[in-house]
Design a protein around this motif. Structure first.
Motif, short mmCIF file in Angstrom:
data_model
loop_
_atom_site.label_atom_id
_atom_site.label_comp_id
_atom_site.label_asym_id
_atom_site.label_seq_id
_atom_site.Cartn_x
_atom_site.Cartn_y
_atom_site.Cartn_z
N GLU A 1 0.83 -1.20 0.00
CA GLU A 1 0.00 0.00 0.00
C GLU A 1 0.87 1.25 0.00
O GLU A 1 1.87 1.31 0.72
CB GLU A 1 -0.91 -0.01 1.22
N GLY A 2 0.50 2.20 -0.83
CA GLY A 2 1.22 3.48 -0.86
C GLY A 2 2.51 3.44 -1.67
O GLY A 2 3.18 4.45 -1.82
N SER A 3 2.87 2.27 -2.19
CA SER A 3 4.13 2.19 -2.96
C SER A 3 3.94 2.85 -4.33
O SER A 3 2.81 3.07 -4.78
CB SER A 3 4.55 0.74 -3.14
N GLU A 4 5.05 3.10 -4.95
CA GLU A 4 5.04 3.72 -6.28
C GLU A 4 4.20 2.88 -7.25
O GLU A 4 3.55 3.39 -8.17
CB GLU A 4 6.50 3.84 -6.76
N TYR B 1 -5.89 -5.91 -5.61
CA TYR B 1 -5.89 -5.34 -4.25
C TYR B 1 -7.02 -5.99 -3.46
O TYR B 1 -8.14 -6.10 -3.95
CB TYR B 1 -6.13 -3.83 -4.31
N ASP C 1 -7.58 6.52 -4.27
CA ASP C 1 -6.20 6.86 -3.87
C ASP C 1 -5.28 6.64 -5.08
O ASP C 1 -4.47 5.72 -5.12
CB ASP C 1 -5.78 5.95 -2.70
N CYS C 2 -5.45 7.48 -6.07
CA CYS C 2 -4.77 7.27 -7.35
C CYS C 2 -4.66 8.62 -8.04
O CYS C 2 -5.60 9.41 -8.01
CB CYS C 2 -5.64 6.31 -8.18
N THR D 1 1.47 1.49 -6.90
CA THR D 1 0.03 1.78 -6.90
C THR D 1 -0.29 3.02 -7.75
O THR D 1 -1.44 3.36 -7.95
CB THR D 1 -0.49 2.01 -5.46
N ARG D 2 0.78 3.68 -8.22
CA ARG D 2 0.58 4.90 -9.02
C ARG D 2 1.15 4.75 -10.42
O ARG D 2 1.39 5.73 -11.11
CB ARG D 2 1.28 6.09 -8.35
#
Ligand code: NAP
Length: 456
Positions: free
Chosen positions: A353-356, A370, A384-385, A358-359
């Motif tokens: 979660e929150g890692s690069e 997920y 969250d994107c 995910t973007r």
């Protein structure tokens, strides 16, 4: 960045094209500007007559046009034919609706009589279209059909790996009877982009492509005070709730992630599944993906295409390696041929979660999975994107799905199916997926002067 046709299945370079010189660009701008002077004054019926002719030509030569998509970017034949068909439908949409959509609007105002204030839609000039290779005709027609119908003219800078598709688009409008300069294809080198945007004849810039190119082109448009529209990337969420038909969801998921080898802005890319049905969804996704048939895109049996170029394949390999280095697990679901730019259909799980990761938009058939605690958690993960293009919700409660759709920070949402598009459905995103719309009246009016005329 040389303009060349390199077959993504055989790896053979079939044709190369020299880039335009400054003199050629200036000559093209003069021709397009002169064409605009005539085209804008043609009655709408005359302009749409030419679009109708273009639709008929495209329809009659559907296979020839489709084959070039397969040759240049590796699209499988059935998808290539479908792309040509949707272009025909978009052209016909504007043939049928432009007159109505551009009808002047009377405004009821406080200070003037009932028929004294009206809004007319005037064309403005050359619209510079910078387009990507993943739908080489559809992306172009999405801009060209409305702009030409409205009286603007179009100058195309297409992606460097689809030069023959670009030339076919120009040929199409010429054969349909559009005067030279109404639709121009330029093999423009990047370093002449600003020169085109700065031209006083150019009144709008429409880009479809990556965030990076979007930011560059939009800054140039801003610098020269030109209006722009941006259709950029996406990381569409595909939410599966515990009351969903999981088999249906898995079938759409595999289709949504692997169509066009996953090289679609509105591909479903992040599968956000509530804990209660996560394991079942993954099992069914694996089973469905195993049915994919990678191979020659010209072979009708093929259902998984190669990626569009060797560079595209290297990029996906690099992205997957990075995500795995951040702690995710990768699972390959089909074997692919050694030759050609194939990347196997794959699943990424345990993405921190929150890692690069995910973007990161992956332009290939790699599904990011997920596990959400519950519905609220699924919506949180979806939003969250940095992107906000499309998204899907799977549940048996349609009304509830519609409420969830309103909570998703995206331009488009589909319920119980992966993305949907059509000649009469607008297209556009929010956040880093861009701004502005294409299609229907929204796209038609993006680059018009909506002029107020007041009788004193
Ligand atoms: P890209 O590299 O941004 O290229 C798109 C277009 O921009 C190409 O014509 C490219 O030309 C041109 N370009 C790039 N940098 C430029 C520069 N500095 N100056 C002038 N032109 C420049 O994108 P792509 O990799 O081909 O396409 C994939 C991306 O497009 C993905 O992010 C995808 O999600 C997005 N996309 C969005 C939509 C939508 O409607 N929202 C639709 C399809 C695709 P060259 O080929 O010459 O570099």
């Amino acid at each position: 960045m040389a303009y060349a046709t390199v077959n993504p299945y055989t790896g053979k370079t079939l044709k190369t094209f020299p880039t335009a010189t400054l003199e050629e660009v200036d000559a093209a701008l003069e021709t397009a500007h002169a064409a605009f002077g005539v085209w804008k004054n043609e009655p709408i019926e005359e302009r749409t007559f030419i679009l109708d002719k273009a639709a008929s030509l495209l329809e009659a030569e559907r296979n020839e046009y489709a084959e070039m998509l397969t040759t240049e970017m590796g699209k499988i034949m059935s998808e290539a034919q479908a792309e040509v068909s949707v272009c025909v439908a978009i052209l016909r949409y504007y043939v049928e609706h432009t007159k109505d959509l551009l009808r002047p609007r009377m405004l009821l105002t406080q200070g003037f009589g009932e028929t004294d204030v009206h809004l007319v839609n005037d064309p403005t000039g050359i619209i510079f279209a910078v387009e990507p290779w993943n739908f080489p005709y559809y992306q172009v027609i999405r801009v060209a059909a409305p702009q030409l119908a409205a009286g603007n003219v179009v100058m195309l800078k297409h992606a460097s790996n689809v030069p023959q598709c670009a030339a076919l688009m120009e040929r199409l409008f010429l054969e349909a009877g559009a005067p030279k300069g109404v639709f121009t294809n330029l093999y423009l080198p990047h370093d002449l982009t600003e020169h085109v945007i700065a031209s006083p004849y150019v009144r709008g810039v429409a880009l479809t492509g990556s965030e990076k190119a979007g930011a560059i082109i939009a800054s140039l448009a801003g610098k020269h005070l030109k209006k722009s529209t941006l259709e950029l990337g996406g990381m569409d969420a595909f939410i599966v709730l515990d009351d969903a038909d999981i088999q249906l969801a898995a079938e759409w998921a595999v289709r949504g992630r692997n169509r066009n080898a996953g090289q679609v802005c509105v591909s479903s890319k992040r599968f956000i599944v509530v804990d209660a049905v996560y394991d079942e969804f993954v099992r069914r996704y694996r089973a469905e993906a195993a049915k994919l048939v990678p191979g020659d895109p010209a072979d009708p049996k093929t259902t998984l295409a190669p990626l569009s170029s060797a560079t595209a394949k290297q990029q996906v390999e690099r992205q997957v390696a990075d995500i795995v280095a951040q702690g995710a697990k990768i699972e390959y679901l089909v074997d692919v041929p050694k030759e050609g730019n194939f990347f196997p259909s794959a699943l990424l799980t345990d993405i921190p979660e929150g890692s690069e990761a995910t973007r990161t938009e992956i332009f290939g058939p790699v599904a990011q999975l997920y596990r959400a605690k519950d519905e609220a958690d699924a919506i949180r993960i979806a939003n969250d994107c940095p992107y906000g293009l499309g998204g899907s919700v799977f549940t048996s409660d349609i009304h509830h799905a519609q409420e969830i759709a309103r909570q998703l920070d995206t331009g488009m949402v589909t319920i119980n199916r992966a993305s949907a598009s059509g000649p009469d459905i607008p297209f556009g995103g929010v956040k880093n997926s861009g701004y502005g719309h294409e299609l229907i009246d929204l796209g038609l009016k993006e680059f018009l002067n909506q002029k107020v005329v007041i009788n004193g």
